[in-house]
Design an enzyme around this catalytic site. Structure first.
Site, mmCIF file in Angstrom:
data_model
loop_
_atom_site.group_PDB
_atom_site.id
_atom_site.type_symbol
_atom_site.label_atom_id
_atom_site.label_comp_id
_atom_site.label_asym_id
_atom_site.label_seq_id
_atom_site.Cartn_x
_atom_site.Cartn_y
_atom_site.Cartn_z
ATOM 1 C CB ALA A 37 -1.043 -0.078 1.224
ATOM 2 C CG ASP A 38 0.067 4.386 -2.528
ATOM 3 O OD1 ASP A 38 -1.189 4.638 -1.955
ATOM 4 O OD2 ASP A 38 -0.085 4.799 -3.867
ATOM 5 C CB SER A 39 0.417 7.966 2.123
ATOM 6 O OG SER A 39 1.505 7.670 2.595
ATOM 7 C CG ASP A 41 -3.020 2.043 -2.178
ATOM 8 O OD1 ASP A 41 -3.955 2.313 -3.133
ATOM 9 O OD2 ASP A 41 -1.940 1.607 -2.385
#
Length: 86
Positions: A37-39, A41
């Site tokens: 995940a990124d921020s 997400d």
């Protein structure tokens, strides 16, 4: 709601957002590091969880760390208990 149902719903939300299988999500899986995940997400996952369970998770509880699945689950379960006791 039974705790195992909460766990399953949270897993399904995370799996759907990150395109991973639910059986890949372990209690110690870090949402960013292990599941990719990124921020954004993470924000979207939390928003969907909040909507699904009608709870609010404060931003400061999710911003400063790479949460594990178990930490997210604990946050959700704590909020459900808090809402249920009102």
């Amino acid at each position: 709601m039974a705790p195992e149902n909460v766990s399953l719903i949270v897993k399904e939300i995370i799996a759907g957002k990150l395109d991973v299988r639910t059986d890949e999500i372990l209690p110690e899986s870090q949402i960013k590091e292990d599941l990719g995940a990124d921020s954004l997400d993470v924000i979207e996952i939390i928003m969907e969880i909040e909507s699904s369970f009608l709870i609010t998770i404060p931003d400061e509880e999710i911003e400063s760390q790479d949460l594990t699945f178990q930490q997210v689950l604990t946050l959700v379960e704590d909020r459900i208990k808090t809402n249920g006791s009102k």
